[in-house]
Every structure is written in C-alpha cells, then in structure tokens.
Design a protein around this motif. Sequence first.
Motif, mmCIF file in Angstrom:
data_model
loop_
_atom_site.group_PDB
_atom_site.id
_atom_site.type_symbol
_atom_site.label_atom_id
_atom_site.label_comp_id
_atom_site.label_asym_id
_atom_site.label_seq_id
_atom_site.Cartn_x
_atom_site.Cartn_y
_atom_site.Cartn_z
ATOM 1 N N UNK A 1 2.483 10.385 -16.875
ATOM 2 C CA UNK A 1 1.572 10.408 -18.023
ATOM 3 C C UNK A 1 1.210 11.844 -18.392
ATOM 4 N N UNK B 1 -3.778 11.466 0.517
ATOM 5 C CA UNK B 1 -2.500 11.894 -0.058
ATOM 6 C C UNK B 1 -2.747 13.008 -1.083
ATOM 7 N N UNK C 1 1.114 5.521 -7.783
ATOM 8 C CA UNK C 1 -0.062 6.035 -8.472
ATOM 9 C C UNK C 1 0.213 7.449 -8.987
ATOM 10 N N UNK C 2 0.731 8.327 -8.126
ATOM 11 C CA UNK C 2 0.893 9.694 -8.645
ATOM 12 C C UNK C 2 2.178 9.889 -9.411
ATOM 13 N N UNK D 1 0.831 -1.204 0.000
ATOM 14 C CA UNK D 1 0.000 0.000 0.000
ATOM 15 C C UNK D 1 0.860 1.247 0.000
ATOM 16 N N UNK E 1 -4.360 -0.018 -7.039
ATOM 17 C CA UNK E 1 -3.337 0.969 -7.368
ATOM 18 C C UNK E 1 -2.049 0.231 -7.716
ATOM 19 N N UNK E 2 -1.179 0.702 -8.535
ATOM 20 C CA UNK E 2 -1.409 1.911 -9.335
ATOM 21 C C UNK E 2 -2.185 1.599 -10.610
ATOM 22 N N UNK E 3 -2.942 2.563 -11.065
ATOM 23 C CA UNK E 3 -3.709 2.358 -12.297
ATOM 24 C C UNK E 3 -3.684 3.665 -13.089
ATOM 25 N N UNK E 4 -4.209 3.609 -14.298
ATOM 26 C CA UNK E 4 -4.268 4.854 -15.062
ATOM 27 C C UNK E 4 -5.564 5.566 -14.707
ATOM 28 N N UNK E 5 -5.486 6.885 -14.559
ATOM 29 C CA UNK E 5 -6.677 7.650 -14.217
ATOM 30 C C UNK E 5 -7.762 7.434 -15.270
ATOM 31 N N UNK F 1 2.352 1.547 -3.433
ATOM 32 C CA UNK F 1 1.411 1.721 -4.534
ATOM 33 C C UNK F 1 0.813 3.125 -4.602
ATOM 34 N N UNK G 1 0.740 8.946 -12.662
ATOM 35 C CA UNK G 1 -0.143 9.996 -13.168
ATOM 36 C C UNK G 1 0.656 11.183 -13.686
ATOM 37 N N UNK H 1 4.094 -10.228 -2.862
ATOM 38 C CA UNK H 1 2.912 -10.470 -2.044
ATOM 39 C C UNK H 1 2.301 -11.829 -2.366
ATOM 40 N N UNK I 1 -1.262 12.611 -4.561
ATOM 41 C CA UNK I 1 -1.991 11.697 -5.430
ATOM 42 C C UNK I 1 -3.151 12.433 -6.112
ATOM 43 N N UNK J 1 -10.014 6.237 -1.563
ATOM 44 C CA UNK J 1 -8.899 5.342 -1.238
ATOM 45 C C UNK J 1 -9.321 4.433 -0.094
ATOM 46 N N UNK K 1 -7.446 2.953 2.308
ATOM 47 C CA UNK K 1 -6.838 3.195 3.617
ATOM 48 C C UNK K 1 -6.621 4.669 3.847
ATOM 49 N N UNK L 1 -4.310 -0.050 -2.515
ATOM 50 C CA UNK L 1 -2.991 -0.634 -2.747
ATOM 51 C C UNK L 1 -2.994 -2.104 -2.385
ATOM 52 N N UNK L 2 -4.044 -2.527 -1.684
ATOM 53 C CA UNK L 2 -4.169 -3.939 -1.301
ATOM 54 C C UNK L 2 -4.749 -4.717 -2.465
ATOM 55 N N UNK L 3 -4.572 -5.996 -2.443
ATOM 56 C CA UNK L 3 -5.330 -6.780 -3.419
ATOM 57 C C UNK L 3 -5.797 -8.062 -2.765
ATOM 58 N N UNK L 4 -5.891 -8.029 -1.458
ATOM 59 C CA UNK L 4 -6.302 -9.262 -0.776
ATOM 60 C C UNK L 4 -7.768 -9.586 -1.040
#
Lengths: 976, 121
Positions: free
Chosen positions: A730, B11, A723-724, A716, B104-108, A719, A727, A804, B14, B55, B57, B84-87
């Motif tokens: 890009x 954040x 993310x930013x 977390x 996360x992370x991904x494209x907006x 990540x 961003x 993970x 972000x 988000x 968390x 950010x988790x994927x559990x």
Amino acid sequence: MGKKLLLLLRPDLNGDDRLISDQLRLDGLDFDLRTVFTNDGSLLAFTQPVPDIILIVCHPALVDGSPVVSTMHEKYPDTPVILITGAGGEGKVAEMVKNGDVYFVFEDNLASLVPAIHLALKEKEGLYHLLVDNLPIGVFSSSFTIPAYFLQANMALAKINGFDSVEELIRFPLTDRYVDTADRTSLIEEILIHGFIKGREIRFKKKDGAVFWGAVTAAAHRNAEGKIDWIDGIVEEVTGRRQADQERERTLYRQKQIDILLQSFLMPTSLEQKLNVVTDGIVRIFDADFCRVWLNFPGDRCDLGCIHVHKRDEAHVCRQRDLCLHLLSSSGRYTHINGSVHSRVPFGCYKIGLIASGEDRKFITNEVGTDPFIHNHAWARELGLVSFAGYQLRIPDGQALGVLALFSRNNITPVEDAMLEGLSNTVAMVVQLSQGLDQLKNSEEKYRGLFESSRDAIMTLEPPSWQFTSGNTATLAMFRATSVEDFITHEPWSLSPEFQPDGRNSAEKAGEMIRIAMEEGSHYFEWTHTRIDGQDFPASVLLTRVELSGKTFLQATVRDITERMHAQMELRKKNEEVDLLLKSIGSVIIGISIQDRVTHWNPFAEELFGIREHEILNRKLTECGIAWDWKRVYEGITICITQTKTVRLDDVKYIRQDGKDGLLGLTINPLQRGGDTLAGFIILGRDLTERRVMENQLLQSRKLEAIGQLAAGVAHEINSPLQYVGDNLRFISGSLTGIIDFLNRLVSSVQRVPHCVSNRKIMTTIVDGMKDIDIEYLVAELPKAADQALDGVLRVSKIVQSMKAFAHPGTGLKTLTNLNNSIENTAMVSRNEWKYDCELELDLDPQLPPVPCFEAELNQVVLNLIVNAVDAVKEAKEKASIDKGVICIRTRKKGPYVVIEVSDNGTGIPESIQDKIFDPFFTTKGVGKGTGQGLAISYKIIVDKHGGTLDCKSEPGKGSLFIIKLPLAEEKKEII
Amino acid sequence: MSLSILFVDDDALLLEGIARVLKTSRRDITFELCQGMDEAMQMLKHMTFTAVVADYRMPGRDGLQLLAAVKTAYPGIKRILLTGQSEAEVFQEASAIVDRYIAKPCEVLDIIDEVEKLIMP
C-alpha cells in the motif's frame, strides 16, 4: 454427567496441559482445568474450591513425582490423585501407589485417563475398596484400551495370579495373564455384545507361568454416551473344580462302558470268551497296556511241565502245590495265553500268586519302575509302564477264584481302583456262576451264598405269577422293605409307578420284559421302581434266566442309577447351555468337519448370509453359496489345516443378505480332538462393516482436526508477514501515485524545454534514460502490479482463514452455524480440485437461518459431494459429452428444514447402482482413487448424527443432484 | 486533538511497514514503535499516547498481558489487540481487557479508523 468437574493439573513440561485437556475434551469429560506449575507455592491461590481430582504429570526420567504427590495429599487429603507417567517410572509409581490413594495412567495411554477419573471418583465413596479388599475372590477393574491394564485389583487376585502384591500385578499388561490371548478377544467381544459375561472359564498364567483355570464374571462400565470406560469383574480360581468335573465326566463315561461290558456277560458264550471281553474292555476303557485274568485250578499240575516245578526258593516258588493259576485271558500288548512263564503261575508265588493266595488281596503301585514287588524293573521301564493293579477274584466269604491284573502307562487313580475292584468282584461272580453251572450243579447252597453276599440288589421271580420269591439284603435296603416276607408280597410292577417314563403301563411292560428274558436267557433295560415308602427311583435291571434244581426262574439284578441319571442330566444341561450359547452368540459360528462338511451353522450365520441351517448342514462348505472372498478364506483354511493354528482374517469382503457389500472379521480355528488329531475347524466371524465405517469416519475427522490445528498455528505465522507485505504494498502503491505524477510532469517539461546546445546533452541523457527503462510501460504497469500483489495478499489470507474455519476442531456439540459461510469456505479450500475442470456456482440464500450442526463434519460432507461432482464432470469431459463443467451449490430454507443441493452436469449415476451408492465400500473409482466410503460416511453424518436426509437424483448423461436436508430444530436426545 | 499511537510488535518488519504507511498517508498522526513489553512500559512512563496497539503473540509475555498492564496503569489509553488468530477463545479472553480486536492482516488505516471511533464516539 452432572456437575462440571474441577481438575487441578500439575504439568511437568510445557504443553502437558494442552495435551491432557485436549484428550479429556475428546473423551467428552465436562471439566474446568486449573494448572499450577510449581510444586506448592501457587497452590495457595487455589485452596477454594477443593478440586475433585488432582492430575500430576511426571515424566519420570526428569522429575521424581513423589514430593508433589505428598504436597497435594497434605493440601487436599480427600482428593484422589492421578499420576500420569511414562515408561520407566513403574517402580516409583508402585511405591506411590503403596503410599496411598494414587491412581496412575501411562502417558502413552491417555485414553484411559477418563476411565481412571471415573474410577477414582467412584472409589472415593469408599464402598468399592471395602468390598474389594474383603472378598476372597479376585476382583478387578481393567481398562478397555490396548494394551489393557488392571486399573485396580484386590489382593486375592494378585494371589491367584501368583503375585505378592497388587502393585506388582497391575504393572503388567493384563494380556500377559492369558494363556491364549484369543480368549481375551472373545471375552471382550462378548462383553461388547451382551454388556457382561458370566462365569466364563478361561486358562490364565500365573507369574511363574503355571496355568490355572479362572471363572470370569465381568461387566462393562459405560459412560453416558454408551462407550465403554472400563470393565469391572471378578475372577474365581476353578482349576480344582474343573479337574474334578472332568474326572467325574470320565468316570461316568467309564461306568457306562462297564455297564455295557457287563451286559455282554449275559451272552451265551464260554467263560474264556467272557473273560476276554473283560480284559479287552479294561485295556480299552482304562487305557491299560495289557490286562490278564488267571483262574485257580485245583490239583498239582507241576508234573505237567510247569517251569516252576524245580524252584524251591525265591520269587516263583510254589507255596501250595495243589493249586495253580492258569492264564485264561490276555489283552493289550500280550495276547497269548500259553507258552510263556506267565501261562501257569504257582499259587502263592511272588506277586500274582501272592494276591491269589490272599496275602495281598489286591496290590496297586504307581511306581512299577522301582517297586520291590515288581519282578523286572528294567522291562517295565523299557515299556514305559508306570502302574500295576492286581485284584483277587473272590466271592465274599468264598474262596479265591483267581486274579485280574493289569499294567498301565498312566497312574491308577483311587477312582479307577474302585471301579476296577468292583469289576473284579463282578467277574468273580461270573466265574463262580459259570463254574457253578459246570461243576456245582444243584448246589443251591453256593447260589444262596453268592446271592446273599452280593452288593447288588438281587431278587428272584418265579412263574407263573412272577411275584418276587426272594431278595437279598441289598434288595431289602433298596426297596426299604423290613423283611424278605414283607418284600415277597409284591410283584415287580407293584413296586413301580403306574406308568414308565416312556408312557407305557408298568405291569404290561414288565410282562414284556420278562417274556424277552425268558426267551433270550437275559434282558437288560432301564426301569423306574417305587420303594415301598412310595419314592420313585430310576434303576437298571438285568433279568437272567436261571435253571437250578430243575426249576426255571428269573434272577433280577437291580441297580439304583439315580446318581448316574442325575449326572447325565447335568451333562445334558451343560450341553444345552453350550447350545444356547452358540445360538445366542452375536457372531457367526460355522463348524466344518475334516471331510469338509458343515457341522454347525448358528442363527447369526443364518441371518448374515441368508442361508438356513437345514439348507447347509452336512454340505460341503464350498457348495454352500456364501458370497465372500473365497480366495482369502481358502488361504486361511489352508494355513489353519496345514499348520494347525488359528488364523485371523480381517476385512474379508462379502455380500450381505440385503445385497450390500460388507466386511467380515474371521478367525479360523483348528479343532483338535484327543490331543493332536485334527477333527475339523471352526470359523468365527463378525460383521466389521459398521465398525470400519465408524473407524474411517473417526480417522477422517482426526485428519481434519489435525489440519485445523495446523492451520491455526500457521495462520499467525502467515498473517504477520502478510500484514507488512500488505502495508508495504500500500505504501508503494500510494507513493507511486506521487512519483508517477512527478515523472509525467518531468516528461512533459522536458518536451517543452527549447532545444539549445547547452542543455541538449542533459536532455539526451534524460530522454535516453527514460527510453532505457521504458518509462511509459513502467508508469502504466507499476500501479497495476502493486494492486494485483495486494489482491494476492488478500487471497492468501482468505485461504488461510478458510482452512482454519473448514477444519476447525469441533467442541463435540452441535453449534449454530452459518452454513453459507461454511460452504464458501469449503469451496475456497477445494478450489484446487475444481478450478481446472469446472465452474463452481454458489447460490446461497442470504436469509438462511443458522443451523445446529457439527460444522467440521458437515464441511466434510460438502467437500465430499464437490469432489464426487468434479470426478463426474471430468469423466463427462473425457467422453466429450460436455464442454464446460458446472457445479452448483444452493441453500434454501424449506419449512423446518434447511436444504443444501449440490448439482453437477457430469456423467450421472447408472440406474443399476443408484441404490448402492450410499453402501460402505461401494466404489466406482479405480483402485487407490477412492475408498468407497465417502458417501457412506456422508450418509452417516447427515442421517445418524444430524437426523437429516441425504438423497440423490441422477440421470445418466445429464448429471446428478444430491440433496441434504437438515432439521432446524434440535431434536431432544434421550439421555440413557 | 492529534492522535499519538504506540505500536508494539516483536516483528520489526511489521512495525516498519506500518511506519511507512502512516508517514505517507497520515502525517497528522504521531506514533512510536517498540518491540517488547518492557520497552513499551518505559515509553508509556515518559510519553502520552491516545492508544496502544499490540500484537497478541510475542515471545515471553504476550500482547494481552501488556494491554492488561496498560489497563491497570493507564486506564485512559485505548487498547487495541492485533492478532493472526481468530479463535473465539482468544476473543473471549481479550474482551475484558481490550477495546478493539483486529485480525491480521488489515489495513493500517483501518486501525486508525478504529482508534478515532474510540475517542470520538
């Protein structure tokens, strides 16, 4: 385990709930956990359903848990409460335990939580309590963890251990109760092997340190997986019984010694010699300091130089001048029989003379240092003497013949007293007989008196028929004859069964015994007799040739030894039990004498080392050919012998019978006899190989689990910035397109503008500025830079995801897993291992069905195979036998199996060791580089845990291929 | 109909990153940024949104709680959880509350795609 348990948890601090549920899950408990943070308010929401167990965490330094416990008890009167508390809170806990159904577990010992839950549920049924509280013997259940505690105990156990309450007892680790904690270790080992232990007698310490013997009977309580949850048992104090047993054994031994001693009376020796045998024997058998026999000789000997002649009062005055006690035999500290004040003692004078004269037929004291009847206290104390015993030598109804007396440095027990008294009576008879033979020949009357009054059964037999001719009262009682007339109608063999225990005919054997007695003067042997009412009994028989009044006949002294035989049988049985125990025990037991000879070698040792008992007994240990780490064993033995203490050696390498490497745990125990004499030593050993492999595997999975948890937490944190970063990249990348386009247009416009004086300056500034920043390079590289940075972001994120997934802590159950994904993750995670030395090709079957497996452990196996392959490739490259390393991982479905193949073009495995690579602790890697357990663990995971196969095909110089086969169908596990 | 999206994340960097992308790539979209649950609930009171992206968390109360509150108060607003988790655990817990779950992370722009898919099935 049946239905899911509903647990209600009241944590103390944030994180308690996580910690506890992790632990419970780890221990395989099937449960639902509800958490309430407040003491009472939120409880209302959970009134239904009623929880099975309430867990209350109470770090005692912070919070007093008792109000919470009370609230819980009010809400759920029938639900057991387990308090989880830290050190320093024992006092409060003890109070709460007293208040009701509260169990407790130390927070640093959470492993005992699941056992405590089981116990609480079990006790809820009430039976246990009822049983335990009413038993007069100690009952307990104890945890199986280290340090071990009593989970429950009854009052009797507390009492036995010298505690006033159960609460106090369970507050201490139970190992505190052992005199020798090695007893605990061996007890646990035996429970591990057999599941239970019965009547094991162990020395324990009471609260005040006093030692007692307890007989422990205990059994392991196992959970559904066969792991031990806790131990149930009972303890019975047997200190008294043991002492009695020992006393009895000693008495038996002494009786036997006395019997032997009595036989020597039959030797044709002088009376003095016979008496010497007696006094020597008493010193030896009863550990007397010294022992003496005086006999009465008639006549006033005072004129012959008696030192007491002028005494007219006090201790040594003569009371009877016509009799004098003469020292005939002395053994032990003093052996001279003349020249001292003791060689002639006036009859009737203080002490010995008093005994002889009958005022004190016998005198015993265990306080010679202070007893007023002992003449010289200072002397007695100086020599360390403690006790005195003096016995009149007297024939029943006859006159006093003398005195037998002894001093000892030990107390004289009542049993010893009885034995000594009996012996004195026999000595009296010997003296009487001897004197009779010397002085009272033909005095048949005397003989009759002796004969009749003897407590032993004495009978006479006369030739030629060898029928009984008489028998004393004891004889009649022994054979159950109604009268002498009744008795003398029988021959010795008719009062015997047809055959003796050795299979010989009684009549024939009796004839032989009689012949020997007649020829040699006497004969002592064991015989089975039959009473007149038909009952057989074992006896010892002493046949003595007697010549009286010109007649020669045999006198038989018969003793019923049923009791003795019985005791011997008991002893033998006990020895057999010990033997059986030695044979059946699941540990190596090797006994070695001080002369370095093997004296014991149990079947387990035979099996483990492949050496038979008969091949090794009485040989030197060093010559026996055990293939173990001699250096360490020598060191251990040396310490054991020089310091006479138990030495423990862990993980001693040895070669098993099948040629594989293994590990032993050894304890070398000095064997001391009679206090401090070293008689040798005993080596106890257990094969630790399997256990170590399991421990290491567990350690590995724990490590991975930790990585997994860490990775999840880090994911977390990484990540979000990723993310930013992404961003913004890009955004930059997108904006650059516009800016570069704009710049390009600007440049071409500038080139197209006609050069005139007015704009030349501006144009020069622009052109120079563009040159300064190397605009063409920027325009070409900036988009690439942004794109590559984006690639990096993606890669970082992928690695975090892989880590993970790779180390994801399992659920403890097999899950359907996409093996291709797992392998990709593993390859990604291990990239750093292989990327410098080789290429890793993945040839993964896209049609591969999901496979039921323990994913984390399977990942471990694949990682292991990759690392091994990389090592092989590196070695090959060093030898320059290849330029480029290639590792290939393939997946395919084959029938009911999924096959994973890991191949490399490394050095391959020499044929000579191909069959050893899966052995634990076998390694070809340098010290510190490999534990030698990678493949062993892999093998265990694939074969034992998944029911699959792990094979290796290798050609030295060409490479290796490892093939994992996993079954697609979950095999049905039997639930025990 | 133009999209309006509320982004909630503790954040600030972000949020700024998202703003830059949207301002350059999707000028047709209106959006608001905020850093906390309380602030978000205030905005929801006064403005209309097509979707809320939160988000998972955040300090104090997490994004899931916010989305749960949104579900109750404004059931028409689409809810997207960013994490950010994927559990699987999180996923299970979230499935009853959120419409989409994005790691996360991904494209907006992917987030925007998802919102558009949600409102125009």
